[in-house]
Design a protein around this motif. Structure first.
Motif, PDB file in Angstrom:
ATOM      1  N   ASN A   1      -0.103  -5.955   9.788  1.00 39.25           N
ATOM      2  CA  ASN A   1       0.015  -6.260   8.367  1.00 39.25           C
ATOM      3  C   ASN A   1      -1.380  -6.295   7.751  1.00 39.25           C
ATOM      4  O   ASN A   1      -2.093  -7.282   7.893  1.00 39.25           O
ATOM      5  N   TYR A   2      -1.738  -5.227   7.093  1.00 38.92           N
ATOM      6  CA  TYR A   2      -3.028  -5.159   6.406  1.00 38.92           C
ATOM      7  C   TYR A   2      -2.919  -5.670   4.982  1.00 38.92           C
ATOM      8  O   TYR A   2      -3.870  -5.601   4.230  1.00 38.92           O
ATOM      9  N   GLY A   3      -1.731  -6.148   4.609  1.00 45.96           N
ATOM     10  CA  GLY A   3      -1.519  -6.555   3.223  1.00 45.96           C
ATOM     11  C   GLY A   3      -1.462  -5.313   2.355  1.00 45.96           C
ATOM     12  O   GLY A   3      -0.904  -4.297   2.746  1.00 45.96           O
ATOM     13  N   ASN A   4      -2.055  -5.382   1.200  1.00 48.09           N
ATOM     14  CA  ASN A   4      -2.109  -4.232   0.304  1.00 48.09           C
ATOM     15  C   ASN A   4      -3.114  -3.238   0.887  1.00 48.09           C
ATOM     16  O   ASN A   4      -4.326  -3.454   0.806  1.00 48.09           O
ATOM     17  N   LEU A   5      -2.615  -2.183   1.498  1.00 48.37           N
ATOM     18  CA  LEU A   5      -3.477  -1.233   2.185  1.00 48.37           C
ATOM     19  C   LEU A   5      -4.466  -0.563   1.238  1.00 48.37           C
ATOM     20  O   LEU A   5      -5.605  -0.299   1.618  1.00 48.37           O
ATOM     21  N   ALA A   6      -4.060  -0.324   0.006  1.00 51.82           N
ATOM     22  CA  ALA A   6      -4.985   0.279  -0.961  1.00 51.82           C
ATOM     23  C   ALA A   6      -6.172  -0.652  -1.198  1.00 51.82           C
ATOM     24  O   ALA A   6      -7.323  -0.224  -1.178  1.00 51.82           O
ATOM     25  N   ALA A   7      -5.911  -1.939  -1.384  1.00 48.09           N
ATOM     26  CA  ALA A   7      -7.001  -2.904  -1.582  1.00 48.09           C
ATOM     27  C   ALA A   7      -7.849  -3.008  -0.324  1.00 48.09           C
ATOM     28  O   ALA A   7      -9.074  -3.093  -0.398  1.00 48.09           O
ATOM     29  N   TYR A   8      -7.205  -2.992   0.853  1.00 43.41           N
ATOM     30  CA  TYR A   8      -7.944  -3.072   2.113  1.00 43.41           C
ATOM     31  C   TYR A   8      -8.913  -1.899   2.252  1.00 43.41           C
ATOM     32  O   TYR A   8     -10.087  -2.080   2.544  1.00 43.41           O
ATOM     33  N   LEU A   9      -8.425  -0.688   2.047  1.00 42.76           N
ATOM     34  CA  LEU A   9      -9.260   0.508   2.232  1.00 42.76           C
ATOM     35  C   LEU A   9     -10.301   0.691   1.132  1.00 42.76           C
ATOM     36  O   LEU A   9     -11.185   1.532   1.258  1.00 42.76           O
ATOM     37  N   LEU A  10     -10.213  -0.106   0.090  1.00 42.22           N
ATOM     38  CA  LEU A  10     -11.257  -0.133  -0.934  1.00 42.22           C
ATOM     39  C   LEU A  10     -12.219  -1.294  -0.703  1.00 42.22           C
ATOM     40  O   LEU A  10     -13.204  -1.448  -1.418  1.00 42.22           O
ATOM     41  N   GLY A  11     -11.917  -2.131   0.298  1.00 44.08           N
ATOM     42  CA  GLY A  11     -12.763  -3.284   0.586  1.00 44.08           C
ATOM     43  C   GLY A  11     -12.648  -4.376  -0.461  1.00 44.08           C
ATOM     44  O   GLY A  11     -13.532  -5.203  -0.595  1.00 44.08           O
ATOM     45  N   GLU A  12     -11.542  -4.393  -1.190  1.00 45.61           N
ATOM     46  CA  GLU A  12     -11.405  -5.291  -2.336  1.00 45.61           C
ATOM     47  C   GLU A  12     -10.587  -6.552  -2.078  1.00 45.61           C
ATOM     48  O   GLU A  12     -10.480  -7.399  -2.954  1.00 45.61           O
ATOM     49  N   ASP A  13     -10.004  -6.686  -0.899  1.00 47.64           N
ATOM     50  CA  ASP A  13      -9.189  -7.856  -0.606  1.00 47.64           C
ATOM     51  C   ASP A  13     -10.112  -8.995  -0.174  1.00 47.64           C
ATOM     52  O   ASP A  13     -10.847  -8.873   0.809  1.00 47.64           O
ATOM     53  N   ASN A  14     -10.108 -10.091  -0.896  1.00 48.07           N
ATOM     54  CA  ASN A  14     -11.020 -11.204  -0.606  1.00 48.07           C
ATOM     55  C   ASN A  14     -10.761 -11.874   0.739  1.00 48.07           C
ATOM     56  O   ASN A  14     -11.598 -12.631   1.210  1.00 48.07           O
ATOM     57  N   GLU A  15      -9.599 -11.627   1.349  1.00 49.83           N
ATOM     58  CA  GLU A  15      -9.269 -12.252   2.621  1.00 49.83           C
ATOM     59  C   GLU A  15      -9.185 -11.242   3.763  1.00 49.83           C
ATOM     60  O   GLU A  15      -8.666 -11.548   4.825  1.00 49.83           O
ATOM     61  N   GLN A  16      -9.693 -10.049   3.570  1.00 53.31           N
ATOM     62  CA  GLN A  16      -9.518  -9.018   4.584  1.00 53.31           C
ATOM     63  C   GLN A  16     -10.509  -9.140   5.723  1.00 53.31           C
ATOM     64  O   GLN A  16     -11.565  -9.741   5.591  1.00 53.31           O
ATOM     65  N   TRP A  17     -10.116  -8.550   6.851  1.00 55.08           N
ATOM     66  CA  TRP A  17     -10.980  -8.456   8.024  1.00 55.08           C
ATOM     67  C   TRP A  17     -11.728  -7.157   7.965  1.00 55.08           C
ATOM     68  O   TRP A  17     -11.160  -6.147   7.570  1.00 55.08           O
ATOM     69  N   PRO A  18     -12.970  -7.092   8.341  1.00 52.68           N
ATOM     70  CA  PRO A  18     -13.745  -8.216   8.841  1.00 52.68           C
ATOM     71  C   PRO A  18     -14.268  -9.113   7.726  1.00 52.68           C
ATOM     72  O   PRO A  18     -14.532 -10.282   7.945  1.00 52.68           O
ATOM     73  N   ARG A  19     -14.426  -8.559   6.512  1.00 52.41           N
ATOM     74  CA  ARG A  19     -14.818  -9.335   5.331  1.00 52.41           C
ATOM     75  C   ARG A  19     -14.758  -8.387   4.122  1.00 52.41           C
ATOM     76  O   ARG A  19     -14.756  -7.166   4.286  1.00 52.41           O
TER      77      ARG A  19
END
Length: 96
Positions: A7-25
């Protein structure tokens, strides 16, 4: 990365590096992982910059080998519209 297995959450936000809680940061993404399927096992990490019509992957590293240099690898530059289209086409991405 296998979006259907994690579960990457919103994958678009993840791949843009925009999710404030994403791994690794925020601002960093794991693009590749070990073939065991665990995202944090030997990931290839990169900085993601999104601005205007371009997405840039650069600053590659391998967290388990901090002394390894990837200075000759990248940067990779993508057109934002093509990047967004590619994300939407990933099976299991969960973005519409």
């Amino acid at each position: 990365m296998i979006p259907a297995h994690h579960n990457y959450g919103n994958l678009a936000a993840y791949l843009l590096g925009e999710d404030n809680e994403q791994w690794p940061r925020p601002g960093k993404v794991w693009l590749l992982a070990c073939d065991c399927g665990e995202a944090g096992c030997w990931p290839l990490e990169a900085s993601v910059e999104s601005g205007g019509s371009l997405i840039i992957w650069q600053g590659f590293s391998q967290p388990h080998r901090p002394d390894r240099s990837y200075s000759g690898f990248g940067p990779f530059v993508f057109a934002r519209d093509q990047y967004d289209h590619a994300i939407r086409s990933i099976p299991g991405a969960g973005v519409g």
